[in-house]
Scaffold this motif. Structure first.
Motif, PDB file in Angstrom:
ATOM      1  N   LEU A 229      44.765  40.337  46.635  1.00 34.98           N
ATOM      2  CA  LEU A 229      44.814  39.470  44.929  1.00 34.98           C
ATOM      3  C   LEU A 229      45.400  40.778  43.837  1.00 34.98           C
ATOM      4  CD1 LEU A 229      43.320  36.183  45.594  1.00 34.98           C
ATOM      5  CD2 LEU A 229      45.227  36.709  45.424  1.00 34.98           C
ATOM      6  N   GLN A 230      45.769  40.640  42.707  1.00 33.05           N
ATOM      7  CA  GLN A 230      45.627  41.159  41.812  1.00 33.05           C
ATOM      8  C   GLN A 230      44.341  41.052  40.414  1.00 33.05           C
ATOM      9  OE1 GLN A 230      49.513  42.169  39.671  1.00 33.05           O
ATOM     10  NE2 GLN A 230      50.545  42.434  41.761  1.00 33.05           N
ATOM     11  N   ARG A 231      43.869  41.258  40.606  1.00 35.14           N
ATOM     12  CA  ARG A 231      42.878  41.476  39.557  1.00 35.14           C
ATOM     13  C   ARG A 231      43.122  41.155  38.469  1.00 35.14           C
ATOM     14  NH1 ARG A 231      37.660  44.801  38.880  1.00 35.14           N
ATOM     15  NH2 ARG A 231      35.943  43.894  37.767  1.00 35.14           N
ATOM     16  N   ASN A 232      42.668  39.924  37.827  1.00 33.89           N
ATOM     17  CA  ASN A 232      42.802  39.438  36.637  1.00 33.89           C
ATOM     18  C   ASN A 232      41.216  39.021  35.508  1.00 33.89           C
ATOM     19  OD1 ASN A 232      44.135  38.386  34.338  1.00 33.89           O
ATOM     20  ND2 ASN A 232      43.663  35.817  35.403  1.00 33.89           N
ATOM     21  N   ASN A 233      41.547  40.664  35.174  1.00 35.59           N
ATOM     22  CA  ASN A 233      39.919  40.467  34.484  1.00 35.59           C
ATOM     23  C   ASN A 233      39.808  39.912  32.808  1.00 35.59           C
ATOM     24  OD1 ASN A 233      39.131  42.468  35.904  1.00 35.59           O
ATOM     25  ND2 ASN A 233      40.606  44.457  34.942  1.00 35.59           N
ATOM     26  N   PRO A 234      38.329  38.667  32.503  1.00 36.78           N
ATOM     27  CA  PRO A 234      38.311  38.712  31.202  1.00 36.78           C
ATOM     28  C   PRO A 234      38.502  39.375  30.314  1.00 36.78           C
ATOM     29  CG  PRO A 234      36.532  38.164  32.721  1.00 36.78           C
ATOM     30  CD  PRO A 234      37.478  39.490  33.144  1.00 36.78           C
ATOM     31  N   PRO A 235      39.423  38.976  29.074  1.00 36.43           N
ATOM     32  CA  PRO A 235      39.790  39.402  28.170  1.00 36.43           C
ATOM     33  C   PRO A 235      38.511  39.555  27.389  1.00 36.43           C
ATOM     34  CG  PRO A 235      40.244  37.333  27.935  1.00 36.43           C
ATOM     35  CD  PRO A 235      39.773  37.058  29.381  1.00 36.43           C
ATOM     36  N   PHE A 498      38.282  35.038  51.851  1.00 38.98           N
ATOM     37  CA  PHE A 498      37.822  37.017  51.615  1.00 38.98           C
ATOM     38  C   PHE A 498      39.298  37.603  50.770  1.00 38.98           C
ATOM     39  CE2 PHE A 498      38.570  41.045  53.111  1.00 38.98           C
ATOM     40  CZ  PHE A 498      36.916  41.842  53.001  1.00 38.98           C
ATOM     41  N   GLN A 499      40.099  37.193  50.919  1.00 39.04           N
ATOM     42  CA  GLN A 499      41.181  37.735  49.996  1.00 39.04           C
ATOM     43  C   GLN A 499      40.459  38.205  48.497  1.00 39.04           C
ATOM     44  OE1 GLN A 499      44.518  36.097  50.726  1.00 39.04           O
ATOM     45  NE2 GLN A 499      46.123  37.772  49.272  1.00 39.04           N
ATOM     46  N   GLU A 500      39.901  36.357  47.589  1.00 41.99           N
ATOM     47  CA  GLU A 500      40.137  36.058  46.464  1.00 41.99           C
ATOM     48  C   GLU A 500      38.109  36.552  46.197  1.00 41.99           C
ATOM     49  OE1 GLU A 500      39.167  31.795  46.389  1.00 41.99           O
ATOM     50  OE2 GLU A 500      41.256  31.492  46.539  1.00 41.99           O
ATOM     51  N   LEU A 501      37.051  36.681  47.298  1.00 44.52           N
ATOM     52  CA  LEU A 501      36.194  37.656  46.802  1.00 44.52           C
ATOM     53  C   LEU A 501      36.763  39.431  46.543  1.00 44.52           C
ATOM     54  CD1 LEU A 501      34.057  36.290  49.622  1.00 44.52           C
ATOM     55  CD2 LEU A 501      33.934  36.141  46.803  1.00 44.52           C
ATOM     56  N   TRP A 502      37.463  39.555  47.259  1.00 48.41           N
ATOM     57  CA  TRP A 502      37.694  40.882  47.371  1.00 48.41           C
ATOM     58  C   TRP A 502      38.640  41.598  46.061  1.00 48.41           C
ATOM     59  CZ3 TRP A 502      37.852  45.235  51.171  1.00 48.41           C
ATOM     60  CH2 TRP A 502      38.456  46.647  51.110  1.00 48.41           C
ATOM     61  N   ALA A 503      39.175  40.403  45.697  1.00 52.45           N
ATOM     62  CA  ALA A 503      40.106  40.865  44.116  1.00 52.45           C
ATOM     63  C   ALA A 503      38.619  40.874  43.399  1.00 52.45           C
ATOM     64  CB  ALA A 503      40.926  39.266  43.601  1.00 52.45           C
ATOM     65  N   GLU A 504      37.233  39.970  43.285  1.00 52.43           N
ATOM     66  CA  GLU A 504      36.579  40.716  42.424  1.00 52.43           C
ATOM     67  C   GLU A 504      35.938  41.877  42.425  1.00 52.43           C
ATOM     68  OE1 GLU A 504      33.506  37.871  42.592  1.00 52.43           O
ATOM     69  OE2 GLU A 504      34.653  35.984  43.234  1.00 52.43           O
ATOM     70  N   LEU A 520      30.523  42.566  49.543  1.00 54.74           N
ATOM     71  CA  LEU A 520      31.557  41.698  49.490  1.00 54.74           C
ATOM     72  C   LEU A 520      31.335  41.394  51.161  1.00 54.74           C
ATOM     73  CD1 LEU A 520      34.318  40.759  49.225  1.00 54.74           C
ATOM     74  CD2 LEU A 520      34.814  42.510  50.657  1.00 54.74           C
ATOM     75  N   LEU A 521      30.181  42.068  52.296  1.00 57.52           N
ATOM     76  CA  LEU A 521      29.610  41.228  53.268  1.00 57.52           C
ATOM     77  C   LEU A 521      28.985  40.730  53.446  1.00 57.52           C
ATOM     78  CD1 LEU A 521      30.496  44.694  55.903  1.00 57.52           C
ATOM     79  CD2 LEU A 521      31.649  42.691  55.772  1.00 57.52           C
ATOM     80  N   ILE A 522      27.887  40.653  52.480  1.00 60.37           N
ATOM     81  CA  ILE A 522      27.210  39.471  52.193  1.00 60.37           C
ATOM     82  C   ILE A 522      27.574  38.669  51.559  1.00 60.37           C
ATOM     83  CG2 ILE A 522      24.678  39.100  51.236  1.00 60.37           C
ATOM     84  CD1 ILE A 522      23.631  41.775  51.944  1.00 60.37           C
ATOM     85  N   ARG A 523      28.453  38.480  50.874  1.00 59.60           N
ATOM     86  CA  ARG A 523      28.698  37.413  50.369  1.00 59.60           C
ATOM     87  C   ARG A 523      30.304  36.693  50.831  1.00 59.60           C
ATOM     88  NH1 ARG A 523      30.999  38.795  44.182  1.00 59.60           N
ATOM     89  NH2 ARG A 523      32.110  35.763  44.475  1.00 59.60           N
ATOM     90  N   THR A 524      30.587  37.365  52.158  1.00 59.18           N
ATOM     91  CA  THR A 524      30.792  36.052  53.025  1.00 59.18           C
ATOM     92  C   THR A 524      30.258  35.669  54.322  1.00 59.18           C
ATOM     93  OG1 THR A 524      33.123  38.322  52.334  1.00 59.18           O
ATOM     94  CG2 THR A 524      33.790  36.650  54.709  1.00 59.18           C
ATOM     95  N   ASP A 525      30.658  34.003  54.269  1.00 52.76           N
ATOM     96  CA  ASP A 525      29.461  33.622  55.363  1.00 52.76           C
ATOM     97  C   ASP A 525      30.998  34.065  56.640  1.00 52.76           C
ATOM     98  OD1 ASP A 525      28.789  31.935  53.538  1.00 52.76           O
ATOM     99  OD2 ASP A 525      30.874  30.460  53.139  1.00 52.76           O
ATOM    100  N   PRO A 526      30.280  33.979  57.532  1.00 50.62           N
ATOM    101  CA  PRO A 526      30.194  33.946  58.950  1.00 50.62           C
ATOM    102  C   PRO A 526      30.688  33.365  59.594  1.00 50.62           C
ATOM    103  CG  PRO A 526      28.104  34.291  59.114  1.00 50.62           C
ATOM    104  CD  PRO A 526      28.369  33.899  58.067  1.00 50.62           C
ATOM    105  N   PRO A 527      32.237  33.283  60.713  1.00 53.01           N
ATOM    106  CA  PRO A 527      32.108  34.481  61.525  1.00 53.01           C
ATOM    107  C   PRO A 527      32.810  36.205  60.849  1.00 53.01           C
ATOM    108  CG  PRO A 527      33.593  33.264  62.317  1.00 53.01           C
ATOM    109  CD  PRO A 527      33.339  32.814  60.573  1.00 53.01           C
TER     110      PRO A 527
END
Length: 575
Positions: A229-235, A498-504, A520-527
């Motif tokens: 996803l293209q990152r959308n930084n806060p203004p 995961f796609q949304e977390l990666w964008a951050e 990122l891996l810690i914030r991503t739930d198993p499995p």
């Protein structure tokens, strides 16, 4: 297929040229209707549907035998119960056939008494099967059922209402429950089974993969379709930042959803011949709703920026509705009533905006969108069959003059009228009476009862009972796929999260820094990930088992997702 059609066409042309005066050879012209079948070889989608239908024929033959046995049983019962007992006199005051002679006063008109038999009857097994076929379509059978309920005890007696009510009703009720409600639905099951098997062969390569193997092949394809996803930084601007935060709150979505619901209620309150004051009040409300939607778009554009706003498909739809609403108001001001009515219809499209606020509705819409390619293939084959039957109908029934069911709106005088009439027949709207009128022999008509019955019954079987059920099979298959995916070890929803977390963490290049991978891996739930309870040692051990090469010192998106999915779902696929 192409060769067979060419051979048939050449034979028909040769016989037509050599023996032009032989009348029965003209009937071979109906074979020209096979020419459109050549399009099947040029459309893989249509060929897939056609193969699913043809491969289902063997299984449908077994179902047809069972259905045929019940048809035969009920036909024999019908002949025994009602054979010769549907005959009636047009003068209901007479007692029997012997008295049905001479003339009688029919509402001031002197009319000759006639002893007639209705089109649907049980005088022999053939007529009984045709009457039962009409009943199984659940359209046009009520006159025959009423005749069965009025059947007299003795032949040649005048039928009397409800004289045989219990037997006649139970006969039709039992047949409809057993054949129409139960046995005919077996065709849907057979078609769905074969359609799913063939689609699995075409997508997964084998119809005999295990659930685990199907999961791995499907997820592998999903990974390659995923895009970061293209990152959308806060203004940084205070006003834009406030708008940005407002857009991402649930309260903002709830307010807009409430406004849409109220707008729909006001739109639905329109009544014929309403007062001018009520109309003006609705118009004022419409101006208010349009203003609210303009403010909504302005807040989103300010907070997200034009590029980020326009990147979202729902935002494009909202912006289009706003533009049309402004044009609508403009036409209202200048009183251009002709265009105004057309633009007002677009207000109804605001109902669609409700879908994006409800996950259940979005899931249904997603299922519908996923089904569209298959709908196109089934619809194309359906139109092909419609074309063939319409062409044949013009040849067989094109000379029948308007009378009774054959009217100026429903006839076969040309291809266009025939196509419209066949569409009406496919819906089951009084198709029995059209078939009956096309079967009237000279001098009262110019039809043929055998050709008429074969033509319309075969059309009903192919279109109504087989091809139209393919639409149901497509929807059921997609719902089944979604249910199966919900039971996978790794669901598509986990990939989206995961796609949304990666964008951050993504800087716009589709990569992240190596140290960000641990977070990122810690914030991503198993499995797929490790979860928040994982330690640094757990992360190192986990990453060590993955084969993720760095690109310019950074972690790439696609390879990371693929390795994570492979770690969870990879299994051995048979060659």
């Amino acid at each position: 297929l192409d060769f067979s059609i060419v051979v048939v066409s050449v034979v028909v042309l040769a016989l037509d040229a050599l023996l032009p005066s032989v009348q029965w050879l003209k009937g071979l012209r109906v074979l020209r209707a096979l020419k459109p079948l050549r399009t099947l070889t040029r459309s893989p989608g249509m060929m897939l549907v056609f193969r699913s239908v043809t491969l289902s024929l063997a299984s449908m033959a077994n179902v047809s035998i069972v259905v045929g046995l019940f048809f035969l049983i009920f036909a024999i019962m019908g002949v025994q119960l009602f054979g010769g007992r549907f005959w009636t006199c047009n003068d209901i005051s007479v007692a029997n056939k012997a008295a049905c002679t001479g003339y009688f006063d029919d509402s001031g008109v002197l009319t000759e008494r006639v002893w007639t038999n209705p089109y649907q009857n049980y005088d022999n097994v053939g007529k009984a099967i045709l009457s039962l076929f009409i009943a199984v379509t659940l359209n046009g059978y009520s006159p025959a059922m009423y005749a069965a309920m009025a059947a007299p005890s003795n032949k040649d007696d005048q039928p009397k209402a409800t004289s045989n009510g219990i037997i006649g009703f139970l006969f039709y009720a039992a047949f409809i429950v057993i054949c129409a409600f139960c046995l005919l639905n077996l065709y849907v099951g057979v078609i769905f089974s074969e359609f799913s098997k063939i689609r699995l062969l075409s997508t997964a390569g084998s119809a005999f993969l295990t659930t685990k193997q199907q999961e791995w092949t499907a997820l592998a394809k999903m990974v390659f379709r995923l895009k970061p996803l293209q990152r959308n930084n806060p203004p940084t601007n205070r006003i834009r930042l406030s708008c940005y935060r407002a857009v991402h709150t649930k309260t903002f979505n709830y307010v807009i959803t409430t406004v849409i619901v109220v707008n729909i209620i006001i739109l639905a309150s329109t009544v014929y011949n309403e007062s001018t004051a009520f109309t003006n009040a609705k118009e004022a409300c419409n101006y208010g709703f349009t203003a609210i939607f303009i403010v909504e778009a302005a807040i989103k554009i300010t907070g997200l920026g034009w590029r980020s706003y326009w990147r979202n498909g729902w935002n494009k739809f909202d912006f289009f509705l706003i533009l049309m609403a402004i044009v609508d108001i403009g036409f209202t001001v200048i009183a251009a009533h002709g265009s105004q009515k057309l633009l007002r219809l677009l207000r109804i499209a605001r109902i669609i905006k409700l879908i994006k606020g409800f996950k259940g509705l979005k899931a249904l819409l997603t299922t519908l969108i996923i089904s569209l390619p298959a709908f196109y293939n089934v619809g194309a084959l359906l139109m092909l069959v419609f074309f063939m039957y319409s062409y044949v109908a013009v040849l067989l029934f094109g000379t029948i003059q308007p009378q009774a069911a054959i009217t100026n709106h429903a006839n076969f005088s040309n291809f266009g009228r025939a196509a419209l009439t066949m569409f009406r027949v496919s819906t089951g709207d009084d198709w029995v009476y059209i078939m009956q009128q096309c079967g009237v022999r000279p001098p009262n008509g110019c039809g043929n009862p055998i050709l008429s019955a074969l033509f319309f019954c075969s059309f009903t079987v192919i279109i109504t009972m087989i091809l139209l059920n393919l639409f149901t099979a497509v929807v059921l298959e997609n719902f089944e796929i979604q249910e199966e995916q919900a039971e996978w070890t790794l669901t598509p929803a986990a990939l989206e999260e995961f796609q949304e977390l990666w964008a951050e963490y993504d800087d716009g290049s589709g990569t992240i820094a190596p140290e960000q991978l641990q977070t990122l891996l810690i914030r991503t739930d198993p499995p797929l990930g490790l979860g928040r309870m994982a330690t640094g040692r757990d992360v190192l051990r986990f990453v060590f088992n993955l084969d993720i090469p760095l690109v310019n010192g950074r972690v790439p998106f696609h390879r990371t997702v693929y390795e994570l999915v492979r770690n969870v779902s990879e299994t051995q696929i048979p060659e």
